[in-house]
Design a protein around this motif. Structure first.
Motif, PDB file in Angstrom:
ATOM      1  N   GLY A 166       0.829  -1.206   0.000  1.00  0.00           N
ATOM      2  CA  GLY A 166       0.000   0.000   0.000  1.00  0.00           C
ATOM      3  C   GLY A 166       0.866   1.260   0.000  1.00  0.00           C
ATOM      4  O   GLY A 166       0.498   2.285  -0.572  1.00  0.00           O
ATOM      5  N   THR A 167       2.051   1.159   0.603  1.00  0.00           N
ATOM      6  CA  THR A 167       2.957   2.320   0.634  1.00  0.00           C
ATOM      7  C   THR A 167       3.436   2.672  -0.781  1.00  0.00           C
ATOM      8  O   THR A 167       3.621   3.847  -1.097  1.00  0.00           O
ATOM      9  N   HIS A 177       0.903   4.808  -2.115  1.00  0.00           N
ATOM     10  CA  HIS A 177       1.036   6.162  -1.553  1.00  0.00           C
ATOM     11  C   HIS A 177       2.149   6.934  -2.281  1.00  0.00           C
ATOM     12  O   HIS A 177       1.990   8.115  -2.592  1.00  0.00           O
ATOM     13  N   PRO A 230      -3.720  -5.998   2.932  1.00  0.00           N
ATOM     14  CA  PRO A 230      -2.772  -6.975   3.461  1.00  0.00           C
ATOM     15  C   PRO A 230      -2.329  -6.658   4.888  1.00  0.00           C
ATOM     16  O   PRO A 230      -2.205  -7.576   5.721  1.00  0.00           O
ATOM     17  N   ILE A 231      -2.123  -5.380   5.181  1.00  0.00           N
ATOM     18  CA  ILE A 231      -1.648  -5.015   6.530  1.00  0.00           C
ATOM     19  C   ILE A 231      -2.759  -5.279   7.558  1.00  0.00           C
ATOM     20  O   ILE A 231      -2.506  -5.843   8.635  1.00  0.00           O
ATOM     21  N   ASP A 240     -14.011  -2.089   6.212  1.00  0.00           N
ATOM     22  CA  ASP A 240     -13.462  -1.740   4.898  1.00  0.00           C
ATOM     23  C   ASP A 240     -14.660  -1.453   4.016  1.00  0.00           C
ATOM     24  O   ASP A 240     -15.812  -1.480   4.492  1.00  0.00           O
ATOM     25  N   ARG A 241     -14.414  -1.163   2.738  1.00  0.00           N
ATOM     26  CA  ARG A 241     -15.558  -1.056   1.839  1.00  0.00           C
ATOM     27  C   ARG A 241     -15.347  -1.964   0.632  1.00  0.00           C
ATOM     28  O   ARG A 241     -16.019  -1.826  -0.383  1.00  0.00           O
ATOM     29  N   ARG A 266     -12.458  -8.359   0.328  1.00  0.00           N
ATOM     30  CA  ARG A 266     -11.519  -8.380   1.459  1.00  0.00           C
ATOM     31  C   ARG A 266     -12.262  -8.637   2.781  1.00  0.00           C
ATOM     32  O   ARG A 266     -11.734  -9.318   3.668  1.00  0.00           O
ATOM     33  N   ALA A 295      -5.439   1.001   9.596  1.00  0.00           N
ATOM     34  CA  ALA A 295      -4.569   0.376   8.590  1.00  0.00           C
ATOM     35  C   ALA A 295      -4.946   0.841   7.180  1.00  0.00           C
ATOM     36  O   ALA A 295      -5.006   0.040   6.252  1.00  0.00           O
ATOM     37  N   VAL A 296      -5.219   2.143   7.058  1.00  0.00           N
ATOM     38  CA  VAL A 296      -5.531   2.709   5.737  1.00  0.00           C
ATOM     39  C   VAL A 296      -4.640   3.930   5.459  1.00  0.00           C
ATOM     40  O   VAL A 296      -3.908   3.967   4.468  1.00  0.00           O
ATOM     41  N   VAL A 337      -1.313   2.648  11.907  1.00  0.00           N
ATOM     42  CA  VAL A 337      -0.355   1.946  11.059  1.00  0.00           C
ATOM     43  C   VAL A 337      -0.253   2.636   9.699  1.00  0.00           C
ATOM     44  O   VAL A 337       0.792   2.661   9.069  1.00  0.00           O
ATOM     45  N   VAL A 386       0.051   5.007   6.422  1.00  0.00           N
ATOM     46  CA  VAL A 386       0.940   6.093   6.007  1.00  0.00           C
ATOM     47  C   VAL A 386       0.049   7.262   5.600  1.00  0.00           C
ATOM     48  O   VAL A 386      -0.854   7.087   4.779  1.00  0.00           O
ATOM     49  N   GLY A 434       3.825   4.752  14.172  1.00  0.00           N
ATOM     50  CA  GLY A 434       5.159   4.187  14.011  1.00  0.00           C
ATOM     51  C   GLY A 434       5.445   3.626  12.645  1.00  0.00           C
ATOM     52  O   GLY A 434       4.553   3.229  11.900  1.00  0.00           O
ATOM     53  N   VAL A 486       7.465   0.567  10.974  1.00  0.00           N
ATOM     54  CA  VAL A 486       7.813  -0.781  11.448  1.00  0.00           C
ATOM     55  C   VAL A 486       9.329  -0.923  11.668  1.00  0.00           C
ATOM     56  O   VAL A 486      10.124  -0.354  10.925  1.00  0.00           O
TER      57      VAL A 486
HETATM   58  P1  NAD Z   1      -4.092  -1.298   0.836  1.00  0.00           P
HETATM   59  O1  NAD Z   1      -4.174  -0.032   0.060  1.00  0.00           O
HETATM   60  O2  NAD Z   1      -4.045  -2.590   0.115  1.00  0.00           O
HETATM   61  O3  NAD Z   1      -5.323  -1.402   1.871  1.00  0.00           O
HETATM   62  C1  NAD Z   1      -6.037  -0.326   2.344  1.00  0.00           C
HETATM   63  C2  NAD Z   1      -7.487  -0.748   2.553  1.00  0.00           C
HETATM   64  O4  NAD Z   1      -8.212   0.377   3.044  1.00  0.00           O
HETATM   65  C3  NAD Z   1      -8.205  -1.184   1.275  1.00  0.00           C
HETATM   66  O5  NAD Z   1      -8.729  -2.498   1.434  1.00  0.00           O
HETATM   67  C4  NAD Z   1      -9.301  -0.129   1.084  1.00  0.00           C
HETATM   68  O6  NAD Z   1     -10.491  -0.661   0.523  1.00  0.00           O
HETATM   69  C5  NAD Z   1      -9.520   0.355   2.500  1.00  0.00           C
HETATM   70  N1  NAD Z   1     -10.108   1.707   2.592  1.00  0.00           N
HETATM   71  C6  NAD Z   1      -9.736   2.819   1.925  1.00  0.00           C
HETATM   72  N2  NAD Z   1     -10.517   3.860   2.289  1.00  0.00           N
HETATM   73  C7  NAD Z   1     -11.408   3.380   3.199  1.00  0.00           C
HETATM   74  C8  NAD Z   1     -12.480   3.954   3.950  1.00  0.00           C
HETATM   75  N3  NAD Z   1     -12.783   5.269   3.829  1.00  0.00           N
HETATM   76  N4  NAD Z   1     -13.169   3.183   4.799  1.00  0.00           N
HETATM   77  C9  NAD Z   1     -12.852   1.859   4.947  1.00  0.00           C
HETATM   78  N5  NAD Z   1     -11.851   1.257   4.270  1.00  0.00           N
HETATM   79  C10 NAD Z   1     -11.132   2.006   3.399  1.00  0.00           C
HETATM   80  O7  NAD Z   1      -2.813  -1.110   1.787  1.00  0.00           O
HETATM   81  P2  NAD Z   1      -1.959  -2.103   2.744  1.00  0.00           P
HETATM   82  O8  NAD Z   1      -0.817  -2.671   1.975  1.00  0.00           O
HETATM   83  O9  NAD Z   1      -2.857  -3.015   3.486  1.00  0.00           O
HETATM   84  O10 NAD Z   1      -1.372  -0.991   3.731  1.00  0.00           O
HETATM   85  C11 NAD Z   1      -2.241  -0.340   4.655  1.00  0.00           C
HETATM   86  C12 NAD Z   1      -1.596   0.946   5.172  1.00  0.00           C
HETATM   87  O11 NAD Z   1      -0.422   0.627   5.942  1.00  0.00           O
HETATM   88  C13 NAD Z   1      -1.130   1.883   4.057  1.00  0.00           C
HETATM   89  O12 NAD Z   1      -1.356   3.234   4.462  1.00  0.00           O
HETATM   90  C14 NAD Z   1       0.357   1.606   4.026  1.00  0.00           C
HETATM   91  O13 NAD Z   1       1.079   2.705   3.483  1.00  0.00           O
HETATM   92  C15 NAD Z   1       0.634   1.449   5.500  1.00  0.00           C
HETATM   93  N6  NAD Z   1       1.912   0.834   5.887  1.00  0.00           N
HETATM   94  C16 NAD Z   1       2.506   1.325   7.006  1.00  0.00           C
HETATM   95  C17 NAD Z   1       3.706   0.796   7.437  1.00  0.00           C
HETATM   96  C18 NAD Z   1       4.334   1.315   8.703  1.00  0.00           C
HETATM   97  O14 NAD Z   1       5.495   0.994   8.969  1.00  0.00           O
HETATM   98  N7  NAD Z   1       3.642   2.086   9.509  1.00  0.00           N
HETATM   99  C19 NAD Z   1       4.324  -0.241   6.731  1.00  0.00           C
HETATM  100  C20 NAD Z   1       3.664  -0.748   5.596  1.00  0.00           C
HETATM  101  C21 NAD Z   1       2.456  -0.199   5.186  1.00  0.00           C
END
Ligand code: NAD
Ligand code: ZN
Ligand code: ZN
Length: 344
Positions: free
Chosen positions: A39-40, A43, A177-178, A198-199, A203, A241-242, A264, A266, A288, A290
């Protein structure tokens, strides 16, 4: 070699690049056998991570085979199979000494960000001894690409920061996935209930099949009302996690007094923090990047059959079809996609 190159917001291409060379004695060159899209990366392509410059090879997850090592590398030799941590760590600086590898003074999150990454045929890994993990003989490497980033992130930044434990109620906003990795690792602590929001209907269906207690389609129903209906006061732990203001807002509105909000996602923009409501409810907020300090533990759990890391993988593409793979991942709901593995 071929690699996926960032061309500025909205632009990327699979093109010819020079094969990486050893730059320092602690470097290794890894031939990528599997990589994936995070997902990053989406971004970055939206322009949310401005430190990524045009021309950068994307990707911070992967497994592969050691092609060459610098003179200082002691734990790996040509031909060894390895798992690449998304976080590069020198193992010697003060943050590394306290396991805060994400803030390594000589590394941290650099792959596919500040240096060329893993969505390529070869990658240079600095501090190979401390940034790579050996894949034991006979172990199927296919699911392990989810241990570079996805599982450690869902586990460390979501489940451990959120202090998920026996009998707690947990809501995870985002079933990417996260979020699903957070679900699978939260289950190891036997919470009372885990709600997924989620929407993306596919998933959410996966989340239920992986043990979510209830799911909420945020496109059809107000998630805050649903969580309040099921829990009364709200949940003990909300995992964001979005990475959007809307999903952060859901999290800060579904917590019970004393609850923990583990961010979690970004974020590319600011959010409105409802401190006037949160302070009196004794809510703790954590954020944070990771550290990936739990990779050895997660690897042991996978080897012991206690964690099915391959469960996240819905699609496989040859590495040179990575542009189609991005299209599929960015249209996850339409394509029924969770984690996509590129293999060579
Ligand atoms: P992804 O884009 O596959 O998943 C995001 C999910 O959010 C999707 O299933 C989407 O349908 C859902 N979503 C979007 N808007 C929504 C809303 N308004 N309401 C409900 N659900 C909604 O991403 P991913 O690979 O699962 O990663 C998730 C997040 O974690 C991303 O922001 C990613 O950048 C971040 N991330 C952070 C770190 C860290 O170290 N903190 C590491 C890796 C990823
Ligand atoms: Zn990532
Ligand atoms: Zn360090």
């Amino acid at each position: 070699m071929k690699a996926l190159v960032y061309g500025g917001p909205g632009k990327k291409s699979w093109e010819e690049k020079a094969k990486p060379l050893l730059l320092h004695p602690s470097d290794a060159i890894v031939r990528i056998t599997r990589t994936t899209i995070c997902g990053t990366d989406l971004h970055i392509l939206k322009g949310d991570v401005p430190a990524v410059e045009k021309g950068r090879i994307l990707g911070h997850e992967g497994v592969g085979v050691i092609e060459e090592v610098g003179q200082g590398v002691q734990s790996f030799k040509k031909g060894d199979r390895c798992l690449i941590s998304c976080i590069t760590s020198c193992g010697r600086c003060a943050p590394c000494k306290s396991e805060r590898y994400s803030h390594c003074e000589n590394g941290g999150w650099v792959l596919g960000h500040l240096i060329d990454g893993t969505q390529a045929e070869y990658v240079r890994i600095p501090f190979a001894d401390t940034s790579l993990y050996r894949i034991p003989e006979g172990v199927d490497e296919a699911p392990l690409v989810t241990l570079s980033d996805t599982f450690p992130t869902g586990f460390e930044v979501g489940v451990l920061n959120g202090k998920v434990s026996l009998g707690k109620t947990v809501a995870i906003v985002g079933a990417g996935p996260i979020g699903i990795a957070a679900l699978l690792t939260a289950k190891l602590f036997s919470p009372e209930a885990i709600y997924l929001i989620d929407r993306d209907l596919f998933r959410l269906e996966l989340a239920r099949s992986f043990g979510a207690t209830e799911t909420v389609d945020a496109g059809a129903r107000d998630p805050v009302a649903a969580i309040k209906e099921w829990t009364g006061k709200g949940v003990d732990v909300a995992i964001e996690a979005v990475g959007t203001p809307a999903t952060f807002d859901i999290c800060q509105n579904i917590l019970a007094p004393g609850g923990r909000l583990a961010v979690v996602g970004v974020f590319g923009e600011s959010v409105t923090l409802r401190l006037e409501k949160l302070w009196i409810e004794n809510v703790t907020l954590t954020t944070g990047l990771v550290d990936t300090k739990t990779i050895p533990l997660l690897l042991r759990m996978v080897l012991a059959g206690r964690l099915d890391a391959g469960k996240l993988i819905t699609h496989r593409f040859p590495l040179d079809q990575i542009e189609q793979a991005y299209e599929t991942f960015s249209q996850a709901a339409r394509e029924k996609a969770l984690k996509i593995v590129l293999q060579k």
